[in-house]
Design an enzyme around this catalytic site. Structure first.
Site, PDB file in Angstrom:
ATOM      1  N   VAL A 258       0.836  -1.204   0.000  1.00 50.62           N
ATOM      2  CA  VAL A 258       0.000   0.000   0.000  1.00 50.62           C
ATOM      3  C   VAL A 258       0.872   1.255   0.000  1.00 50.62           C
ATOM      4  O   VAL A 258       1.703   1.436   0.901  1.00 50.62           O
ATOM      5  CB  VAL A 258      -0.937   0.001   1.232  1.00 50.62           C
ATOM      6  N   ASP A 259       0.700   2.105  -1.013  1.00 47.45           N
ATOM      7  CA  ASP A 259       1.399   3.402  -1.081  1.00 47.45           C
ATOM      8  C   ASP A 259       2.900   3.253  -0.827  1.00 47.45           C
ATOM      9  O   ASP A 259       3.510   4.056  -0.124  1.00 47.45           O
ATOM     10  CB  ASP A 259       0.805   4.374  -0.051  1.00 47.45           C
ATOM     11  N   PHE A 260       3.502   2.242  -1.412  1.00 50.17           N
ATOM     12  CA  PHE A 260       4.869   1.906  -0.996  1.00 50.17           C
ATOM     13  C   PHE A 260       5.962   2.737  -1.662  1.00 50.17           C
ATOM     14  O   PHE A 260       7.133   2.596  -1.352  1.00 50.17           O
ATOM     15  CB  PHE A 260       5.153   0.404  -1.117  1.00 50.17           C
TER      16      PHE A 260
END
Length: 285
Positions: free
Chosen positions: A161-163
Site C-alpha cells: 500500500v502506497d509503498f
C-alpha cells in the site's frame, strides 16, 4: 563526501544520518556515499512499525515517519549495492513501516533493493499540513518543506500500500516494482466460542505510489520500469493515488503485469473518483 561501506551479511541497524551526524563527523559537505557488497550480499534490516509504542513515550504510537530503517539527509546521499528492509510486516497489523526515508537535497540510489509492505520508500518533502494531529511526528515535522531531487536506477522496490510516496521530483529508471499480496486477515469481530473466525479477502490489494507533489512540480517519473507481483490477483492493484490533490506521476515505456487495475489510477478518499487536479499519465515510445 563521507564514505560508508557495509560488508556482506545482515546488519541489524536503525540508521539516522542527519545534521548532527555530519557535525559529529566533521563533515561540512553534508554528503554521504553509502555502499554495500552487492544488492544480494548486504542487507540493512530493522522492524519498527507505525503502531509500535514510541520508546520515549509509551502512551503514543511511533507513527509512520519514525518507523524508518534508514534516514538520510544533507546535501547529497548516494546509496549503492545493498538491500534496505523493514521487516515489520503487514501494515494492517503493525502500521506503516518505512525502509528508506530519503530526505537529502539530492538522492541517488543504484542497485538498491528496498523491501517493506506499507510505505516502503518515503521521499521528502512532507505535505504542508497534517490531516490528523501528530501524523507527521518524526525527523522533519517542524522543518521547512524543501524540494528534493531523487534518482533510482536498476533498483527493486517492493511493498503493497502506497509503498512509493512523498513530494519529491523523482525519476525511476529501469527499476522493478513488486506489488506484494496481502493475505486475508482473520476478522476479529466474528471470533467467539460459538462462531469460528472467518477470513476476508482484499478486493483491492494495494496502490503502488502516493505522491503529494507540490503545485508546479513534476512529481514521479517511471521510465522503462517493470511492474510485477508475487501473486496479487488480476486487476487488484492501482498504479497511483494522490496523497494530496496535486499528486503527479508519469509512467513512460513501462510494462505492467495483469495485477494492475484497468482503471490504472484511483482517488484518495474514493478510489472510483480521481481528484481533478491529480496528474497521472501513461506514455509509450
Amino acid at each position: 563526501m563521507k564514505e560508508i561501506f557495509f560488508d556482506k551479511g545482515i546488519h541489524y541497524k536503525k540508521l539516522y544520518y542527519d545534521s548532527e551526524y555530519f557535525k559529529e563527523n566533521g563533515d561540512s559537505d553534508a554528503s554521504l556515499h553509502i555502499k554495500g557488497a552487492g544488492m544480494d550480499a548486504t542487507t540493512i534490516s530493522w522492524s519498527d512499525g507505525g503502531f509500535d509504542k514510541a520508546p520515549d513515550d509509551g502512551s503514543i504510537k511511533l507513527g509512520t515517519f519514525r518507523s524508518y530503517t534508514m534516514f538520510v539527509s544533507g546535501k547529497e546521499a548516494i546509496i549503492e549495492d545493498l538491500t534496505i528492509e523493514n521487516t515489520a510486516g503487514d501494515g494492517r497489523l503493525r502500521g506503516q513501516a518505512i525502509a528508506l526515508y530519503a530526505d537529502a537535497t539530492n538522492v541517488i540510489c543504484r542497485r538498491v533493493h528496498l523491501k517493506g509492505h506499507q510505505d516502503t520508500l518515503f521521499m521528502s518533502p512532507l505535505p504542508l499540513e497534517e490531516r490528523e494531529k501528530g501524523g507527521f511526528t518524526g525527523p522533519r515535522r517542524d522543518c521547512p518543506r524543501l524540494m528534493t531531487t531523487q534518482y533510482y536506477e536498476d533498483c527493486i522496490i517492493e511493498g503493497d500500500v502506497d509503498f512509493i510516496f512523498g513530494g519529491a521530483n523523482a525519476t525511476f529508471k529501469n527499476c522493478t516494482i513488486v506489488s506484494l499480496y496481502r493475505a486475508p486477515l482473520r476478522d476479529m469481530t466474528t471470533i467467539s466460542k460459538e462462531q469460528p473466525a472467518t477470513y476476508v479477502e482484499q478486493a483491492v490489494q494495494g496502490f503502488v505510489c502516493a505522491p503529494n507533489t507540490p503545485k508546479g512540480e513534476s512529481g514521479l517519473h517511471f521510465i522503462d520500469c517493470n511492474f510485477i507481483t508475487d501473486r496479487c490477483p488480476d486487476g487488484s492493484v492501482y498504479l497511483a493515488r494522490p496523497w494530496r490533490p496535486d499528486g503527479a506521476a508519469v509512467f513512460e515505456n513501462c510494462t505492467f503485469g495483469p495485477h494492475i487495475h484497468p482503471d490504472l489510477f484511483a482517488g484518495w478518499k474514493d478510489i472510483h473518483t480521481l481528484e481533478p487536479t491529480a496528474r497521472f499519465y501513461i506514455k509509450s515510445l
